[in-house]
Scaffold this motif. Sequence first.
Motif, PDB file in Angstrom:
ATOM      1  N   THR A 131       3.177   0.673 -11.671  1.00 20.48           N
ATOM      2  CA  THR A 131       3.520  -0.392 -12.665  1.00 20.48           C
ATOM      3  C   THR A 131       4.302  -1.331 -11.715  1.00 20.48           C
ATOM      4  OG1 THR A 131       5.656   0.733 -13.071  1.00 20.48           O
ATOM      5  CG2 THR A 131       3.888   1.030 -14.528  1.00 20.48           C
ATOM      6  N   THR A 132       5.083  -0.951 -10.633  1.00 19.64           N
ATOM      7  CA  THR A 132       5.720  -1.861  -9.587  1.00 19.64           C
ATOM      8  C   THR A 132       4.647  -2.831  -8.983  1.00 19.64           C
ATOM      9  OG1 THR A 132       7.568  -0.467  -9.625  1.00 19.64           O
ATOM     10  CG2 THR A 132       7.129  -2.187  -7.653  1.00 19.64           C
ATOM     11  N   GLN A 133       3.465  -1.738  -8.400  1.00 22.28           N
ATOM     12  CA  GLN A 133       2.411  -2.985  -7.695  1.00 22.28           C
ATOM     13  C   GLN A 133       1.735  -3.793  -8.505  1.00 22.28           C
ATOM     14  OE1 GLN A 133       0.676   0.348  -5.686  1.00 22.28           O
ATOM     15  NE2 GLN A 133       1.899   0.033  -3.891  1.00 22.28           N
ATOM     16  N   ALA A 134       1.620  -3.298  -9.835  1.00 21.87           N
ATOM     17  CA  ALA A 134       0.721  -4.186 -10.871  1.00 21.87           C
ATOM     18  C   ALA A 134       1.594  -5.684 -11.086  1.00 21.87           C
ATOM     19  CB  ALA A 134       0.317  -3.541 -11.878  1.00 21.87           C
ATOM     20  N   ALA A 135       3.013  -5.344 -10.973  1.00 18.44           N
ATOM     21  CA  ALA A 135       3.769  -6.487 -11.636  1.00 18.44           C
ATOM     22  C   ALA A 135       3.982  -7.320 -10.351  1.00 18.44           C
ATOM     23  CB  ALA A 135       5.133  -5.879 -12.064  1.00 18.44           C
ATOM     24  N   LEU A 136       4.025  -6.794  -9.107  1.00 16.39           N
ATOM     25  CA  LEU A 136       4.303  -7.951  -7.947  1.00 16.39           C
ATOM     26  C   LEU A 136       3.838  -9.094  -7.723  1.00 16.39           C
ATOM     27  CD1 LEU A 136       5.073  -5.063  -5.055  1.00 16.39           C
ATOM     28  CD2 LEU A 136       6.622  -6.229  -6.555  1.00 16.39           C
ATOM     29  N   PRO A 137       2.508  -9.273  -7.971  1.00 15.75           N
ATOM     30  CA  PRO A 137       2.220 -10.383  -7.913  1.00 15.75           C
ATOM     31  C   PRO A 137       2.660 -11.894  -8.795  1.00 15.75           C
ATOM     32  CG  PRO A 137       0.301  -8.977  -7.798  1.00 15.75           C
ATOM     33  CD  PRO A 137       1.453  -8.162  -8.000  1.00 15.75           C
ATOM     34  N   SER A 138       2.841 -11.619  -9.991  1.00 17.49           N
ATOM     35  CA  SER A 138       3.266 -12.272 -10.774  1.00 17.49           C
ATOM     36  C   SER A 138       5.040 -12.509 -10.747  1.00 17.49           C
ATOM     37  CB  SER A 138       3.133 -11.910 -12.296  1.00 17.49           C
ATOM     38  OG  SER A 138       1.854 -11.977 -12.705  1.00 17.49           O
ATOM     39  N   MET A 139       5.385 -11.324 -10.367  1.00 16.13           N
ATOM     40  CA  MET A 139       7.164 -11.382 -10.111  1.00 16.13           C
ATOM     41  C   MET A 139       7.361 -12.309  -8.887  1.00 16.13           C
ATOM     42  SD  MET A 139       8.514  -7.745 -10.763  1.00 16.13           S
ATOM     43  CE  MET A 139       8.530  -6.969 -12.464  1.00 16.13           C
ATOM     44  N   LYS A 140       6.485 -12.236  -7.954  1.00 14.74           N
ATOM     45  CA  LYS A 140       6.681 -13.076  -6.574  1.00 14.74           C
ATOM     46  C   LYS A 140       6.592 -14.733  -6.898  1.00 14.74           C
ATOM     47  CE  LYS A 140       5.972  -9.463  -3.238  1.00 14.74           C
ATOM     48  NZ  LYS A 140       5.268  -8.722  -2.046  1.00 14.74           N
ATOM     49  N   GLN A 141       5.429 -14.736  -7.660  1.00 16.57           N
ATOM     50  CA  GLN A 141       4.849 -16.055  -8.013  1.00 16.57           C
ATOM     51  C   GLN A 141       6.170 -16.881  -8.980  1.00 16.57           C
ATOM     52  OE1 GLN A 141       1.335 -16.666 -10.028  1.00 16.57           O
ATOM     53  NE2 GLN A 141       1.184 -18.701  -9.919  1.00 16.57           N
TER      54      GLN A 141
END
Length: 260
Positions: A131-141
């Motif tokens: 779940t963390t890896q799936a969330a990272l792109p949007s969180m970083k953006q």
Amino acid sequence: MSVEHVSELSQQLVLVTGGARGLGACLVRAFARQGAKVVINYLKSEAAAQALADEFPQQCLAVQADVTDATAVQALFAKAQAHFGQPITTVVNNALPEFSFNGDARPHADTLTWSQLNQQLEGIVGGALNTTQAALPSMKQAGFGRIINIGTNLFQNPVVPYHDYTAAKAALLSMTRTLSHDLGPDQITVNMISGGLLRTTDASAATPEAVFDLIAASTPLRRVTTPEEFADAALFFAGPWARAVTGQNLVVDGGLVKNG
């Protein structure tokens, strides 16, 4: 949209894994009552997940996915974004692999197997990693992210021989702290909330009343923590009040365990 605005609970899209029943359902309701949109992840409890979503029809979406399956988790994130028109930026890792909270039936040191340990590690740590890896792109953006892992006070107070479960939660605490250091520059916080026996969830429903009484007598508050009280701590970590808090483990058990 400013980071300050995004951090308001009413602007967030929150994923609660294992959100259909017990503590998970209390977490979903806590966020929804604050105006957040919530994805209710479930594995087998479709009816319970949909009934919960129906309580907040404009805010909640029930999505089936096995969190140990990275492809299924990626699909869950895509479905949530398509439905709500915004990405998930808050993740509550609550899902638990199949486990019997029965101290008398749990394996002791002489019977514990690697298979039992590995099952808990894959579900608890592997699921949180997916779940963390799936969330990272949007969180970083977005320049904003909140990851909240659910732990246990048995790590500090191992009064029941849940070797496999407790070892996995301990590993999750370690990953909470290392991820907080890794993701801090992206303004993503990673924290853990740890509880003990809660009155009452599916997991504690079979607990004898005498055990509840013993726990209550051992706490400064002289009562057993409720899942609703536990869920309130997640609101703190997800909201703007905890913007400078990361890498922490908050024990919410009425003071039974003093964290250090």
